[in-house]
Design a protein around this motif. Structure first.
Motif, mmCIF file in Angstrom:
data_model
loop_
_atom_site.group_PDB
_atom_site.id
_atom_site.type_symbol
_atom_site.label_atom_id
_atom_site.label_comp_id
_atom_site.label_asym_id
_atom_site.label_seq_id
_atom_site.Cartn_x
_atom_site.Cartn_y
_atom_site.Cartn_z
ATOM 1 N N GLY A 5 0.873 -1.203 0.219
ATOM 2 C CA GLY A 5 -0.293 -0.427 0.249
ATOM 3 C C GLY A 5 0.831 1.630 -0.034
ATOM 4 N N LYS A 6 1.942 1.375 1.025
ATOM 5 C CA LYS A 6 3.316 1.911 0.771
ATOM 6 C C LYS A 6 3.777 3.048 -0.893
ATOM 7 C CE LYS A 6 4.276 2.363 5.646
ATOM 8 N NZ LYS A 6 5.207 1.747 6.757
ATOM 9 N N ILE A 7 3.962 1.801 -1.326
ATOM 10 C CA ILE A 7 4.565 1.740 -2.489
ATOM 11 C C ILE A 7 3.422 3.079 -3.678
ATOM 12 C CG2 ILE A 7 5.443 0.307 -5.125
ATOM 13 C CD1 ILE A 7 6.722 -1.134 -2.354
ATOM 14 N N PHE A 8 2.223 2.084 -3.462
ATOM 15 C CA PHE A 8 0.957 2.184 -4.182
ATOM 16 C C PHE A 8 0.940 3.629 -4.131
ATOM 17 C CE2 PHE A 8 -1.031 -1.682 -5.578
ATOM 18 C CZ PHE A 8 -0.846 -1.663 -6.763
ATOM 19 N N LEU A 57 16.858 8.786 -7.946
ATOM 20 C CA LEU A 57 17.362 9.948 -6.654
ATOM 21 C C LEU A 57 16.146 9.604 -5.603
ATOM 22 C CD1 LEU A 57 18.253 12.724 -7.996
ATOM 23 C CD2 LEU A 57 19.625 10.814 -7.298
ATOM 24 N N PHE A 58 14.789 9.525 -6.008
ATOM 25 C CA PHE A 58 13.725 8.964 -5.099
ATOM 26 C C PHE A 58 13.746 8.289 -4.768
ATOM 27 C CE2 PHE A 58 9.279 8.085 -4.749
ATOM 28 C CZ PHE A 58 9.216 9.383 -3.673
ATOM 29 N N PHE A 59 13.904 6.918 -5.401
ATOM 30 C CA PHE A 59 13.618 5.632 -5.248
ATOM 31 C C PHE A 59 15.009 5.005 -4.248
ATOM 32 C CE2 PHE A 59 10.367 5.098 -8.569
ATOM 33 C CZ PHE A 59 9.312 4.522 -7.955
ATOM 34 N N TYR A 60 15.708 5.964 -4.922
ATOM 35 C CA TYR A 60 17.317 5.257 -4.122
ATOM 36 C C TYR A 60 16.959 6.189 -2.370
ATOM 37 C CZ TYR A 60 22.159 5.726 -2.457
ATOM 38 O OH TYR A 60 23.325 5.925 -1.360
ATOM 39 N N ILE A 62 14.177 6.121 -0.941
ATOM 40 C CA ILE A 62 13.281 5.276 -0.551
ATOM 41 C C ILE A 62 14.098 4.447 0.077
ATOM 42 C CG2 ILE A 62 11.220 4.064 -0.668
ATOM 43 C CD1 ILE A 62 10.316 6.760 -0.662
ATOM 44 N N ARG A 63 14.599 3.581 -0.893
ATOM 45 C CA ARG A 63 15.378 2.187 -0.309
ATOM 46 C C ARG A 63 15.840 2.302 0.576
ATOM 47 N NH1 ARG A 63 19.063 1.058 -4.467
ATOM 48 N NH2 ARG A 63 16.770 1.252 -6.219
#
Length: 65
Positions: A5-8, A57-60, A62-63
């Motif tokens: 859900g957080k990913i969505f 950059l955003f997903f970096y 987040i990870r």
């Protein structure tokens, strides 16, 4: 809330931000556009590169957290 859900939610926020930025800036220098007669070819090269960098950059980050 599950991780799925957080990913969505994050993907939705990213799409909203990209849509707002796209509507503000429109065509950037480096975007290719050809028009001949009633046929138009448009390929947003620079826009694609910038969106790719921002998403990477955003997903970096987040990870990372």
């Amino acid at each position: 809330m599950t991780g799925f859900g957080k990913i969505f939610i994050v993907i939705g926020i990213v799409f909203i931000l990209v849509g707002v930025l796209w509507s503000l800036f429109g065509k950037l220098p480096g975007d290719v556009s050809f028009k001949k007669g009633n046929v138009t070819f448009y390929f947003p090269i620079m826009t694609s590169i910038i969106v790719s960098i921002i998403l990477s950059l955003f997903f970096y980050f987040i990870r990372k957290f």
